[in-house]
Enzyme design. Structure first.
Site, PDB file in Angstrom:
ATOM      1  N   ARG A   1       0.818  -1.215   0.000  1.00 41.45           N
ATOM      2  CA  ARG A   1       0.000   0.000   0.000  1.00 41.45           C
ATOM      3  C   ARG A   1       0.851   1.264   0.000  1.00 41.45           C
ATOM      4  NH1 ARG A   1      -1.585   1.699   4.609  1.00 41.45           N
ATOM      5  NH2 ARG A   1      -1.944  -0.401   5.417  1.00 41.45           N
TER       6      ARG A   1
ATOM      7  N   TYR B   1     -14.173  20.277 -13.027  1.00 40.93           N
ATOM      8  CA  TYR B   1     -14.705  18.931 -13.199  1.00 40.93           C
ATOM      9  C   TYR B   1     -15.908  18.747 -12.276  1.00 40.93           C
ATOM     10  CZ  TYR B   1     -14.772  13.798 -13.092  1.00 40.93           C
ATOM     11  OH  TYR B   1     -15.149  12.479 -13.152  1.00 40.93           O
TER      12      TYR B   1
ATOM     13  N   ASP C   1      -5.450  21.932 -11.591  1.00 46.33           N
ATOM     14  CA  ASP C   1      -5.835  20.742 -12.344  1.00 46.33           C
ATOM     15  C   ASP C   1      -5.434  20.997 -13.794  1.00 46.33           C
ATOM     16  OD1 ASP C   1      -7.063  18.753 -13.847  1.00 46.33           O
ATOM     17  OD2 ASP C   1      -8.880  18.723 -12.627  1.00 46.33           O
TER      18      ASP C   1
ATOM     19  N   LYS D   1      -6.675  10.083 -18.312  1.00 46.14           N
ATOM     20  CA  LYS D   1      -6.936  10.791 -19.557  1.00 46.14           C
ATOM     21  C   LYS D   1      -5.685  10.830 -20.439  1.00 46.14           C
ATOM     22  CE  LYS D   1     -11.052  11.663 -17.796  1.00 46.14           C
ATOM     23  NZ  LYS D   1     -11.054  11.193 -16.412  1.00 46.14           N
TER      24      LYS D   1
END
Length: 377
Positions: free
Chosen positions: A48, A100, A173, A198
């Site tokens: 992790r 977004y 962003d 993306k």
């Protein structure tokens, strides 16, 4: 011997930011699926916080963005919310109105319960932003540029100055621009966030997110602790695919951006198109800022508003053949989406708007497909 620091970003990306594997000579890095490790000199304990597979992608992205470090996450949304969740109860944050929609929804639905004081502002209006900032209380300013789905441009340097004067950090962003077209840290940003699903991956087959920091400071260490303890980490197979996609990042983004600009120029006078939204056009309100802070192109994302309203926009989206009617963006295939219905009843997007993600197909084929759909042929 070539100096890695002198290599062009295209070269760094093509080589995955790495030399051959020192143990095997492999030119492609290995995948480490193990969830646990025998403690040794590598210092690895558990997957992790410690899996080594994401590190090449993180290191490459940090170099491409001009940052000190980067961290990958299980999704772009996980990366974005981690920035907010690593703040403290009572912190005031200023966020862009145009952003977004899923992140905006999370901020409106959950951030208050998390103890944050969230204020939405038109960040293209610097006076409005200045009035919203509360020196000593505002800890983060969040902007998106180009901003989805209207592709507004925010002046990163000007916003950074205002944020820093108030004692706040600036997060950008930059999913739509990528480090190929914009490096926000060079303009004063403290954090750069990507939905790596993306353009960074570019093949519509990986869910991933990333945050890049300008400085490996205490705030960055706190964010890394949040990631390790919250658990929204990127799996090794997804990390490997992300790095593979990033090796062609410059070719894909530049091709798609050039094609988008070409298409915009040919459709802005189409009788079925009421408006084209793309910062390449001289009439776009953010055109001059984009010319200053974006290099090599204005991006592969654009939108059109269709004459005839909601129903005609829905028809056009259904009528395309090469432009796949699907959500997301940044893949090698071109996508079209009637955006308002996807965003739902709280959407602020015009009902006649179609969002387009330009891929790497031949531009003439993409134009013919759009013209046929718009002209009802």
């Amino acid at each position: 011997m070539l100096d890695d620091d002198a290599l062009a970003p295209e070269t760094l990306a093509a080589h995955g930011g790495l030399g051959p594997d020192p143990a095997t000579g492999a030119v492609v890095p290995a995948i480490h699926p193990s969830t646990t490790y025998v403690p040794d000199a590598a210092g690895l304990v558990y997957t992790r916080p410690d899996n080594p597979t994401p590190r090449p992608a993180e290191q490459l992205l940090a170099r491409l963005e001009g940052g000190a470090d980067a961290a990958t996450f299980a999704s772009g949304q996980a990366a974005a919310t981690a920035v907010f969740c690593s703040l403290r109860t009572g912190d005031h944050v200023v966020v862009a109105r145009t952003m977004y929609f899923v992140l905006r929804g999370w901020l409106l639905d959950f951030a208050e319960d998390w103890g944050l004081d969230v204020e939405l502002v038109d960040v293209t209006d610097l006076d409005a932003l200045g009035r919203a900032l509360r020196p000593g209380r505002t800890k983060l300013v969040w902007i998106e540029t180009p901003a989805n789905p209207t592709w507004e441009i925010v002046d990163i340097a000007a916003v950074a100055d205002l944020a820093h004067d108030a004692g706040a950090r600036l997060a950008v962003d930059s999913t739509a621009a990528t480090p190929v077209l914009s490096r926000p840290i060079e303009h004063g940003a403290d954090l750069v966030v990507h939905a790596a699903t993306k353009f960074l991956n570019g093949h519509s087959d990986v869910l991933a997110g990333a945050v890049v920091t300008a400085a490996a400071d205490e705030a960055w260490e706190r964010l890394l602790r949040w990631r390790a303890r919250q658990g929204a980490v990127l799996g090794p197979f997804e990390a490997w695919l992300l790095l593979r996609g990033m090796r062609t990042l410059h070719l894909r983004v530049r091709t798609a951006s050039d094609t988008a600009g070409w298409l915009v120029g040919r459709l802005e006078e189409h009788p079925a198109v009421a408006e084209v939204l793309h910062p390449s056009r001289p009439g776009h309100p953010g055109h001059e800022i984009a010319r200053r802070q974006m290099t090599g192109g204005f991006g592969a994302m654009w939108s059109i508003r269709v004459t005839g309203g909601h129903d005609e926009a829905a028809r056009v989206a259904r009528a395309t053949r090469l432009w796949r009617r699907a959500t997301s963006l940044g893949g090698v295939e071109s996508l079209i989406e009637h955006r308002a219905p996807v965003e739902g009843p709280t959407s602020t997007t015009a009902p006649d708007l179609l969002r387009l993600s330009t891929g790497i197909e031949a531009r003439e084929d993409l134009l013919a497909d759009l013209e046929r759909a718009l002209s009802r042929r």
